[in-house]
Structure formats: structure tokens, C-alpha cells
Design a protein around this motif. Structure first.
Motif, PDB file in Angstrom:
ATOM      1  N   MET A   1      20.025  30.061  -2.968  1.00 12.24           N
ATOM      2  CA  MET A   1      19.696  29.059  -1.981  1.00 12.24           C
ATOM      3  C   MET A   1      20.782  29.209  -0.617  1.00 12.24           C
ATOM      4  SD  MET A   1      17.359  26.468  -1.910  1.00 12.24           S
ATOM      5  CE  MET A   1      17.433  24.759  -1.319  1.00 12.24           C
ATOM      6  N   LEU A   2      20.132  29.269   0.463  1.00 16.13           N
ATOM      7  CA  LEU A   2      20.660  29.506   1.620  1.00 16.13           C
ATOM      8  C   LEU A   2      21.199  28.133   2.099  1.00 16.13           C
ATOM      9  CD1 LEU A   2      18.752  32.276   3.677  1.00 16.13           C
ATOM     10  CD2 LEU A   2      20.707  32.563   2.110  1.00 16.13           C
ATOM     11  N   ASP A   3      22.231  28.187   2.918  1.00 15.75           N
ATOM     12  CA  ASP A   3      22.764  26.763   3.600  1.00 15.75           C
ATOM     13  C   ASP A   3      22.715  27.092   4.868  1.00 15.75           C
ATOM     14  OD1 ASP A   3      24.931  28.213   4.278  1.00 15.75           O
ATOM     15  OD2 ASP A   3      26.298  27.137   2.553  1.00 15.75           O
ATOM     16  N   ASP A   4      23.252  26.144   5.900  1.00 13.07           N
ATOM     17  CA  ASP A   4      23.269  26.397   7.373  1.00 13.07           C
ATOM     18  C   ASP A   4      23.916  27.568   7.620  1.00 13.07           C
ATOM     19  OD1 ASP A   4      21.176  24.181   7.566  1.00 13.07           O
ATOM     20  OD2 ASP A   4      22.421  22.842   8.192  1.00 13.07           O
ATOM     21  N   ARG A   5      25.084  27.683   6.852  1.00 15.16           N
ATOM     22  CA  ARG A   5      26.175  28.681   7.325  1.00 15.16           C
ATOM     23  C   ARG A   5      25.413  30.139   7.390  1.00 15.16           C
ATOM     24  NH1 ARG A   5      31.637  26.233   5.104  1.00 15.16           N
ATOM     25  NH2 ARG A   5      32.169  24.980   6.803  1.00 15.16           N
ATOM     26  N   ASP A   6      24.884  30.107   5.883  1.00 11.66           N
ATOM     27  CA  ASP A   6      24.050  31.468   5.904  1.00 11.66           C
ATOM     28  C   ASP A   6      23.041  31.795   7.098  1.00 11.66           C
ATOM     29  OD1 ASP A   6      25.437  32.092   3.614  1.00 11.66           O
ATOM     30  OD2 ASP A   6      24.053  30.844   2.270  1.00 11.66           O
ATOM     31  N   ARG A   7      22.304  30.872   7.300  1.00 12.90           N
ATOM     32  CA  ARG A   7      21.267  31.019   8.436  1.00 12.90           C
ATOM     33  C   ARG A   7      21.950  31.278   9.710  1.00 12.90           C
ATOM     34  NH1 ARG A   7      19.341  26.416   5.343  1.00 12.90           N
ATOM     35  NH2 ARG A   7      17.657  26.931   4.146  1.00 12.90           N
ATOM     36  N   LYS A   8      23.147  30.596  10.117  1.00 17.16           N
ATOM     37  CA  LYS A   8      23.779  30.842  11.072  1.00 17.16           C
ATOM     38  C   LYS A   8      24.203  32.470  11.104  1.00 17.16           C
ATOM     39  CE  LYS A   8      25.373  26.512  12.778  1.00 17.16           C
ATOM     40  NZ  LYS A   8      26.598  25.534  13.044  1.00 17.16           N
ATOM     41  N   ILE A   9      24.814  32.847  10.304  1.00 13.12           N
ATOM     42  CA  ILE A   9      25.377  34.353   9.752  1.00 13.12           C
ATOM     43  C   ILE A   9      23.929  35.220  10.184  1.00 13.12           C
ATOM     44  CG2 ILE A   9      26.162  36.070   8.283  1.00 13.12           C
ATOM     45  CD1 ILE A   9      27.909  33.837   6.962  1.00 13.12           C
ATOM     46  N   LEU A  10      23.004  34.775   9.485  1.00 17.69           N
ATOM     47  CA  LEU A  10      21.808  35.841   9.560  1.00 17.69           C
ATOM     48  C   LEU A  10      21.381  35.894  10.963  1.00 17.69           C
ATOM     49  CD1 LEU A  10      19.748  34.908   6.401  1.00 17.69           C
ATOM     50  CD2 LEU A  10      21.102  36.925   6.861  1.00 17.69           C
ATOM     51  N   ASP A  11      21.210  34.716  11.618  1.00 16.43           N
ATOM     52  CA  ASP A  11      20.842  34.811  13.020  1.00 16.43           C
ATOM     53  C   ASP A  11      21.676  35.537  13.973  1.00 16.43           C
ATOM     54  OD1 ASP A  11      18.708  33.689  15.052  1.00 16.43           O
ATOM     55  OD2 ASP A  11      20.580  32.504  15.741  1.00 16.43           O
ATOM     56  N   ALA A  12      22.964  35.379  13.798  1.00 19.54           N
ATOM     57  CA  ALA A  12      24.027  35.991  14.604  1.00 19.54           C
ATOM     58  C   ALA A  12      23.883  37.561  14.352  1.00 19.54           C
ATOM     59  CB  ALA A  12      25.403  35.548  14.604  1.00 19.54           C
ATOM     60  N   LEU A  13      23.928  37.957  13.035  1.00 24.10           N
ATOM     61  CA  LEU A  13      23.864  39.477  12.751  1.00 24.10           C
ATOM     62  C   LEU A  13      22.476  40.069  13.296  1.00 24.10           C
ATOM     63  CD1 LEU A  13      25.530  39.612   9.241  1.00 24.10           C
ATOM     64  CD2 LEU A  13      26.270  40.299  11.422  1.00 24.10           C
ATOM     65  N   GLN A  14      21.469  39.489  13.330  1.00 30.70           N
ATOM     66  CA  GLN A  14      20.163  40.019  13.474  1.00 30.70           C
ATOM     67  C   GLN A  14      20.096  40.129  15.197  1.00 30.70           C
ATOM     68  OE1 GLN A  14      16.500  38.213  12.717  1.00 30.70           O
ATOM     69  NE2 GLN A  14      17.123  36.346  13.426  1.00 30.70           N
ATOM     70  N   ARG A  15      20.910  39.559  16.032  1.00 32.53           N
ATOM     71  CA  ARG A  15      20.971  39.432  17.455  1.00 32.53           C
ATOM     72  C   ARG A  15      21.898  40.597  17.936  1.00 32.53           C
ATOM     73  NH1 ARG A  15      17.512  35.741  19.144  1.00 32.53           N
ATOM     74  NH2 ARG A  15      17.343  34.009  17.712  1.00 32.53           N
ATOM     75  N   ASP A  16      22.727  40.799  16.899  1.00 32.70           N
ATOM     76  CA  ASP A  16      24.056  41.629  17.273  1.00 32.70           C
ATOM     77  C   ASP A  16      24.941  41.835  16.089  1.00 32.70           C
ATOM     78  OD1 ASP A  16      25.935  43.393  18.501  1.00 32.70           O
ATOM     79  OD2 ASP A  16      26.711  42.009  19.760  1.00 32.70           O
ATOM     80  N   SER A  17      24.551  42.865  15.497  1.00 32.12           N
ATOM     81  CA  SER A  17      25.355  43.400  14.182  1.00 32.12           C
ATOM     82  C   SER A  17      26.459  43.781  14.497  1.00 32.12           C
ATOM     83  CB  SER A  17      24.470  44.189  13.345  1.00 32.12           C
ATOM     84  OG  SER A  17      24.591  45.515  13.714  1.00 32.12           O
ATOM     85  N   SER A  18      26.905  44.086  15.572  1.00 27.32           N
ATOM     86  CA  SER A  18      28.426  44.512  16.070  1.00 27.32           C
ATOM     87  C   SER A  18      29.148  43.491  16.234  1.00 27.32           C
ATOM     88  CB  SER A  18      28.183  45.539  17.006  1.00 27.32           C
ATOM     89  OG  SER A  18      27.997  44.912  18.072  1.00 27.32           O
ATOM     90  N   VAL A  19      28.859  42.127  16.181  1.00 27.49           N
ATOM     91  CA  VAL A  19      29.577  40.975  16.326  1.00 27.49           C
ATOM     92  C   VAL A  19      30.899  41.276  15.485  1.00 27.49           C
ATOM     93  CG1 VAL A  19      28.497  39.506  14.890  1.00 27.49           C
ATOM     94  CG2 VAL A  19      29.886  38.486  16.726  1.00 27.49           C
ATOM     95  N   PRO A  20      32.220  41.046  16.055  1.00 27.16           N
ATOM     96  CA  PRO A  20      33.397  41.225  15.252  1.00 27.16           C
ATOM     97  C   PRO A  20      33.433  40.188  13.961  1.00 27.16           C
ATOM     98  CG  PRO A  20      34.035  41.344  17.496  1.00 27.16           C
ATOM     99  CD  PRO A  20      32.544  41.007  17.334  1.00 27.16           C
ATOM    100  N   LEU A  21      33.788  40.573  12.935  1.00 30.72           N
ATOM    101  CA  LEU A  21      33.926  39.561  11.846  1.00 30.72           C
ATOM    102  C   LEU A  21      34.639  38.465  12.176  1.00 30.72           C
ATOM    103  CD1 LEU A  21      33.174  38.965   8.882  1.00 30.72           C
ATOM    104  CD2 LEU A  21      35.286  40.103   8.099  1.00 30.72           C
TER     105      LEU A  21
END
Length: 154
Positions: A1-21
Motif C-alpha cells: 500500500m502506498l502512502d503520500d510520501r510514496d506518491r510524492k516520490i513517484l511524481d517527482a521521479l517521473q518528472r525528473d529521475s535525475s533529481v539528487p537523492l
């Protein structure tokens, strides 16, 4: 089950997967190691299929988009597999969708110029019998991207 953090991570990575960790971790209020573990979990669970670079089509030399609507008289599983194989190695065909309605398939084709469409068309019809192919030239891209809404993810 995903939470809001997971969704934010997915959203950010799909927009730019090179974002620094570190930046991603700060965005979701986690430590870098906790964020990294979440990303790994999301990859292992299949939410993240792969990470890719999106190229500038103008600079690569394929600025023209043509959409081809395809009708066929054949609908067997064997024919569909033959069609799938026929389009697989034509690099200019970047998307293919099976449709409902009057047409059977929609192909998105990227080209250096519209005149190049005839070469792609000829390669395709040499490989497989088609009933009708209608092409439409995209005049302008109003919205483009690979990002999908993450709010539906469970």
C-alpha cells in the motif's frame, strides 16, 4: 500500500529521475537513506519500471509527428503477433495502440520531415497486409509527456 510520501516520490521521479537523492528526501521529509529504501521498494514492487532519458526531438532530428490510423481485415491472435513483430523494429514508430471503434490501431510516428513518412509506410506494408492506413500530420504539440497521475496508485 502506498502512502503520500510514496506518491510524492513517484511524481517527482517521473518528472525528473535525475533529481539528487538529498533533494528528493527533503521534498518528502525523509532522510536520504530512508528515501533510497523507499525508491528501491517502489522499483521492486514494479511501480517504477525503468529510468530513461527523454531526448530533444529537434536536436535528434525527428521533429515531425505523424499519426497513422490502421484498419485490418484480420483479427486473429497470430495476425496481431505478426503485426506486433512488423512494427517492433521500425524505430520511427514510437507508440502503437489497439483501438475500439472504426480503426484498429493508432501509430505515433516521429520523422525528420513529413516526406519521410512514405519510407516508413512502405517498410510497414511490405511486412504485413493492411486494409487501410490513414495518416495525419501533427501541426503542434499542445501537451506532451510521460508523467501519469499518481493519486490513483494504491
Amino acid at each position: 500500500m502506498l502512502d503520500d510520501r510514496d506518491r510524492k516520490i513517484l511524481d517527482a521521479l517521473q518528472r525528473d529521475s535525475s533529481v539528487p537523492l538529498a533533494d528528493l528526501a527533503e521534498l518528502v521529509s525523509l532522510s536520504a537513506s530512508a528515501c533510497s529504501r523507499r525508491i528501491q521498494r517502489l522499483e521492486d514492487a514494479g511501480y517504477i519500471q525503468k529510468r530513461i532519458a527523454i531526448l530533444d526531438r529537434e536536436k535528434i532530428g525527428v521533429p515531425t509527428t505523424v499519426f497513422a490510423l490502421v484498419k485490418t481485415a484480420h483479427h486473429s491472435d497470430d495476425w496481431i503477433e505478426t503485426f506486433r513483430g512488423s512494427i517492433a523494429d521500425i524505430a520511427e514508430i514510437v507508440e502503437a495502440h489497439r483501438l475500439t471503434g472504426s480503426y484498429d490501431y493508432l501509430l505515433k510516428i516521429v520523422l525528420p520531415q513529413v516526406e519521410h513518412y512514405d519510407l516508413v509506410y512502405r517498410r510497414l506494408v511490405k511486412r504485413i497486409e493492411l486494409f487501410d492506413v490513414s495518416a495525419f500530420i501533427s501541426m503542434e504539440t499542445l501537451k506532451s509527456g510521460q508523467a501519469v497521475p499518481v493519486s490513483y496508485a494504491v
